[in-house]
Design a protein around this motif. Structure first.
Motif, PDB file in Angstrom:
ATOM      1  N   ALA A  87       0.776  -1.110   0.034  1.00  0.00           N
ATOM      2  CA  ALA A  87       0.056   0.018   0.075  1.00  0.00           C
ATOM      3  C   ALA A  87       1.068   1.318  -0.018  1.00  0.00           C
ATOM      4  CB  ALA A  87      -0.904  -0.037   1.196  1.00  0.00           C
ATOM      5  N   ALA A  88       2.011   1.245   0.463  1.00  0.00           N
ATOM      6  CA  ALA A  88       3.021   2.371   0.798  1.00  0.00           C
ATOM      7  C   ALA A  88       3.321   2.732  -0.454  1.00  0.00           C
ATOM      8  CB  ALA A  88       3.842   2.279   1.873  1.00  0.00           C
ATOM      9  N   GLU A  89       3.958   1.425  -1.080  1.00  0.00           N
ATOM     10  CA  GLU A  89       4.564   1.577  -2.718  1.00  0.00           C
ATOM     11  C   GLU A  89       3.568   2.127  -3.459  1.00  0.00           C
ATOM     12  OE1 GLU A  89       6.103  -2.173  -3.366  1.00  0.00           O
ATOM     13  OE2 GLU A  89       7.913  -2.090  -2.134  1.00  0.00           O
ATOM     14  N   LYS A  90       2.396   1.629  -3.545  1.00  0.00           N
ATOM     15  CA  LYS A  90       1.307   2.148  -4.310  1.00  0.00           C
ATOM     16  C   LYS A  90       0.994   3.778  -4.131  1.00  0.00           C
ATOM     17  CE  LYS A  90      -1.225  -2.215  -5.204  1.00  0.00           C
ATOM     18  NZ  LYS A  90      -2.586  -2.689  -4.933  1.00  0.00           N
ATOM     19  N   SER A  91       0.815   4.137  -2.635  1.00  0.00           N
ATOM     20  CA  SER A  91       0.878   5.448  -2.465  1.00  0.00           C
ATOM     21  C   SER A  91       1.974   6.395  -2.925  1.00  0.00           C
ATOM     22  CB  SER A  91       0.671   5.475  -0.777  1.00  0.00           C
ATOM     23  OG  SER A  91       0.620   6.858  -0.605  1.00  0.00           O
ATOM     24  N   ASN A  92       3.097   5.931  -2.775  1.00  0.00           N
ATOM     25  CA  ASN A  92       4.375   6.610  -3.368  1.00  0.00           C
ATOM     26  C   ASN A  92       4.225   6.715  -4.832  1.00  0.00           C
ATOM     27  OD1 ASN A  92       5.385   7.077  -0.950  1.00  0.00           O
ATOM     28  ND2 ASN A  92       6.849   5.187  -0.960  1.00  0.00           N
ATOM     29  N   ALA A  93       3.713   5.857  -5.530  1.00  0.00           N
ATOM     30  CA  ALA A  93       3.767   5.967  -6.802  1.00  0.00           C
ATOM     31  C   ALA A  93       2.630   6.765  -7.391  1.00  0.00           C
ATOM     32  CB  ALA A  93       3.411   4.323  -7.488  1.00  0.00           C
ATOM     33  N   LEU A  94       1.503   6.955  -6.729  1.00  0.00           N
ATOM     34  CA  LEU A  94       0.590   7.904  -6.955  1.00  0.00           C
ATOM     35  C   LEU A  94       1.054   9.224  -6.559  1.00  0.00           C
ATOM     36  CD1 LEU A  94      -2.749   5.878  -5.571  1.00  0.00           C
ATOM     37  CD2 LEU A  94      -2.250   6.636  -8.021  1.00  0.00           C
ATOM     38  N   ASN A  95       1.693   9.320  -5.561  1.00  0.00           N
ATOM     39  CA  ASN A  95       2.137  10.732  -5.249  1.00  0.00           C
ATOM     40  C   ASN A  95       3.089  11.093  -6.155  1.00  0.00           C
ATOM     41  OD1 ASN A  95       0.553  10.991  -2.886  1.00  0.00           O
ATOM     42  ND2 ASN A  95       2.068   9.952  -1.553  1.00  0.00           N
ATOM     43  N   LYS A  96       4.173  10.456  -6.543  1.00  0.00           N
ATOM     44  CA  LYS A  96       5.208  10.695  -7.793  1.00  0.00           C
ATOM     45  C   LYS A  96       4.243  11.238  -8.945  1.00  0.00           C
ATOM     46  CE  LYS A  96       9.036   9.361 -10.144  1.00  0.00           C
ATOM     47  NZ  LYS A  96       8.600  10.063 -11.108  1.00  0.00           N
ATOM     48  N   ARG A  97       3.413  10.451  -9.067  1.00  0.00           N
ATOM     49  CA  ARG A  97       2.570  10.951 -10.568  1.00  0.00           C
ATOM     50  C   ARG A  97       1.885  12.055 -10.413  1.00  0.00           C
ATOM     51  NH1 ARG A  97      -2.350   7.230 -12.021  1.00  0.00           N
ATOM     52  NH2 ARG A  97      -3.551   8.829 -11.888  1.00  0.00           N
ATOM     53  N   HIS A  98       1.211  12.268  -9.272  1.00  0.00           N
ATOM     54  CA  HIS A  98       0.658  13.763  -8.858  1.00  0.00           C
ATOM     55  C   HIS A  98       1.679  14.515  -9.032  1.00  0.00           C
ATOM     56  CE1 HIS A  98      -2.295  16.400  -7.224  1.00  0.00           C
ATOM     57  NE2 HIS A  98      -1.437  16.803  -6.405  1.00  0.00           N
ATOM     58  N   VAL A  99       2.677  14.612  -8.239  1.00  0.00           N
ATOM     59  CA  VAL A  99       4.034  15.392  -8.575  1.00  0.00           C
ATOM     60  C   VAL A  99       4.157  15.830  -9.967  1.00  0.00           C
ATOM     61  CG1 VAL A  99       6.303  15.962  -7.976  1.00  0.00           C
ATOM     62  CG2 VAL A  99       4.622  15.234  -6.202  1.00  0.00           C
ATOM     63  N   ASP A 100       4.631  14.602 -10.587  1.00  0.00           N
ATOM     64  CA  ASP A 100       5.088  14.993 -11.953  1.00  0.00           C
ATOM     65  C   ASP A 100       3.677  15.755 -12.876  1.00  0.00           C
ATOM     66  OD1 ASP A 100       7.011  13.680 -11.389  1.00  0.00           O
ATOM     67  OD2 ASP A 100       6.466  11.456 -12.308  1.00  0.00           O
ATOM     68  N   GLU A 101       2.752  15.354 -12.529  1.00  0.00           N
ATOM     69  CA  GLU A 101       1.595  16.040 -13.271  1.00  0.00           C
ATOM     70  C   GLU A 101       1.275  17.564 -12.966  1.00  0.00           C
ATOM     71  OE1 GLU A 101      -1.883  13.626 -12.431  1.00  0.00           O
ATOM     72  OE2 GLU A 101      -1.296  12.157 -13.885  1.00  0.00           O
ATOM     73  N   THR A 102       1.506  17.730 -11.730  1.00  0.00           N
ATOM     74  CA  THR A 102       1.369  19.130 -11.046  1.00  0.00           C
ATOM     75  C   THR A 102       2.673  19.870 -11.762  1.00  0.00           C
ATOM     76  OG1 THR A 102       0.442  18.468  -9.109  1.00  0.00           O
ATOM     77  CG2 THR A 102       1.531  20.507  -9.239  1.00  0.00           C
ATOM     78  N   GLU A 103       3.850  19.308 -11.713  1.00  0.00           N
ATOM     79  CA  GLU A 103       5.015  20.089 -12.169  1.00  0.00           C
ATOM     80  C   GLU A 103       4.736  20.351 -13.737  1.00  0.00           C
ATOM     81  OE1 GLU A 103       8.325  17.583 -11.133  1.00  0.00           O
ATOM     82  OE2 GLU A 103       8.653  18.624  -9.366  1.00  0.00           O
ATOM     83  N   ALA A 104       4.191  19.361 -14.643  1.00  0.00           N
ATOM     84  CA  ALA A 104       3.896  19.587 -15.962  1.00  0.00           C
ATOM     85  C   ALA A 104       2.860  20.482 -16.136  1.00  0.00           C
ATOM     86  CB  ALA A 104       3.416  18.191 -16.490  1.00  0.00           C
ATOM     87  N   ALA A 105       1.831  20.580 -15.219  1.00  0.00           N
ATOM     88  CA  ALA A 105       0.863  21.871 -15.565  1.00  0.00           C
ATOM     89  C   ALA A 105       1.637  23.207 -15.023  1.00  0.00           C
ATOM     90  CB  ALA A 105      -0.373  21.361 -14.250  1.00  0.00           C
ATOM     91  N   SER A 106       2.338  22.982 -14.092  1.00  0.00           N
ATOM     92  CA  SER A 106       3.047  24.384 -13.749  1.00  0.00           C
ATOM     93  C   SER A 106       3.805  24.882 -14.822  1.00  0.00           C
ATOM     94  CB  SER A 106       3.848  24.272 -12.594  1.00  0.00           C
ATOM     95  OG  SER A 106       4.775  25.279 -12.247  1.00  0.00           O
ATOM     96  N   ARG A 107       4.550  24.097 -15.577  1.00  0.00           N
ATOM     97  CA  ARG A 107       5.450  24.491 -16.635  1.00  0.00           C
ATOM     98  C   ARG A 107       4.569  24.928 -17.811  1.00  0.00           C
ATOM     99  NH1 ARG A 107       8.147  19.625 -15.119  1.00  0.00           N
ATOM    100  NH2 ARG A 107       7.097  18.504 -16.686  1.00  0.00           N
ATOM    101  N   LEU A 108       3.409  24.308 -18.191  1.00  0.00           N
ATOM    102  CA  LEU A 108       2.318  24.991 -19.136  1.00  0.00           C
ATOM    103  C   LEU A 108       1.902  26.011 -18.592  1.00  0.00           C
ATOM    104  CD1 LEU A 108       1.080  24.129 -21.504  1.00  0.00           C
ATOM    105  CD2 LEU A 108      -0.864  23.137 -20.099  1.00  0.00           C
ATOM    106  N   VAL A 109       1.811  26.305 -17.634  1.00  0.00           N
ATOM    107  CA  VAL A 109       1.211  27.764 -17.277  1.00  0.00           C
ATOM    108  C   VAL A 109       2.273  28.719 -17.191  1.00  0.00           C
ATOM    109  CG1 VAL A 109       0.342  29.199 -15.233  1.00  0.00           C
ATOM    110  CG2 VAL A 109      -0.849  26.860 -15.513  1.00  0.00           C
ATOM    111  N   GLU A 110       3.495  28.380 -16.689  1.00  0.00           N
ATOM    112  CA  GLU A 110       4.476  29.333 -16.877  1.00  0.00           C
ATOM    113  C   GLU A 110       4.768  29.772 -18.441  1.00  0.00           C
ATOM    114  OE1 GLU A 110       7.869  27.592 -15.018  1.00  0.00           O
ATOM    115  OE2 GLU A 110       7.160  27.830 -13.154  1.00  0.00           O
ATOM    116  N   SER A 111       4.817  28.694 -19.415  1.00  0.00           N
ATOM    117  CA  SER A 111       4.760  28.898 -20.807  1.00  0.00           C
ATOM    118  C   SER A 111       3.694  29.832 -21.364  1.00  0.00           C
ATOM    119  CB  SER A 111       4.914  27.643 -21.518  1.00  0.00           C
ATOM    120  OG  SER A 111       5.016  27.774 -22.879  1.00  0.00           O
ATOM    121  N   GLU A 112       2.489  29.547 -20.830  1.00  0.00           N
ATOM    122  CA  GLU A 112       1.138  30.355 -21.291  1.00  0.00           C
ATOM    123  C   GLU A 112       1.304  31.784 -20.769  1.00  0.00           C
ATOM    124  OE1 GLU A 112      -1.900  28.148 -19.924  1.00  0.00           O
ATOM    125  OE2 GLU A 112      -2.054  26.871 -21.830  1.00  0.00           O
ATOM    126  N   ASN A 113       2.022  31.919 -19.743  1.00  0.00           N
ATOM    127  CA  ASN A 113       2.229  33.260 -18.889  1.00  0.00           C
ATOM    128  C   ASN A 113       3.398  34.217 -20.007  1.00  0.00           C
ATOM    129  OD1 ASN A 113       0.240  33.263 -17.210  1.00  0.00           O
ATOM    130  ND2 ASN A 113       1.764  32.684 -15.674  1.00  0.00           N
TER     131      ASN A 113
END
Length: 100
Positions: free
Chosen positions: A19-45
């Motif tokens: 369960a901890a490994e799955k949670s870590n994987a989901l958290n990593k994916r969430h961090v990666d998606e958030t960072e990608a969204a942040s880069r997109l917003v910075e590019s749009e700005n």
């Protein structure tokens, strides 16, 4: 009985670890998606700032064009008034010459 408890604890530890490994994987994916969204917003700005700068430059050019056209209009109006004055004087001189 102790062996049974130990085995149960091992199974629970394994489940918790999975369960901890799955949670870590989901958290990593969430961090990666958030960072990608942040880069997109910075590019749009960045694009929006560039667009804004281009629009400001176009506004400045348009204002300069308006000022130049106003100066040309004023010059043409002055020239027209001067020519109208010359025509009035010429017509007046012609009329006097005809009368004499």
């Amino acid at each position: 009985e102790t062996l049974g408890v130990c085995e149960t604890l091992r199974e629970q530890l394994k489940l918790v670890t999975e369960a901890a490994e799955k949670s870590n994987a989901l958290n990593k994916r969430h961090v990666d998606e958030t960072e990608a969204a942040s880069r997109l917003v910075e590019s749009e700005n960045h694009l929006a700032r560039n667009h804004s700068a281009l629009l400001a430059e176009e506004i400045s050019i348009a204002r300069a064009n308006v000022a130049a056209l106003s100066a040309v209009r004023d010059s043409l109006e002055s020239e027209l008034a001067a020519k109208e004055d010359i025509i009035i004087k010429a017509n007046s001189a012609r009329d006097r010459a005809i009368d004499e």
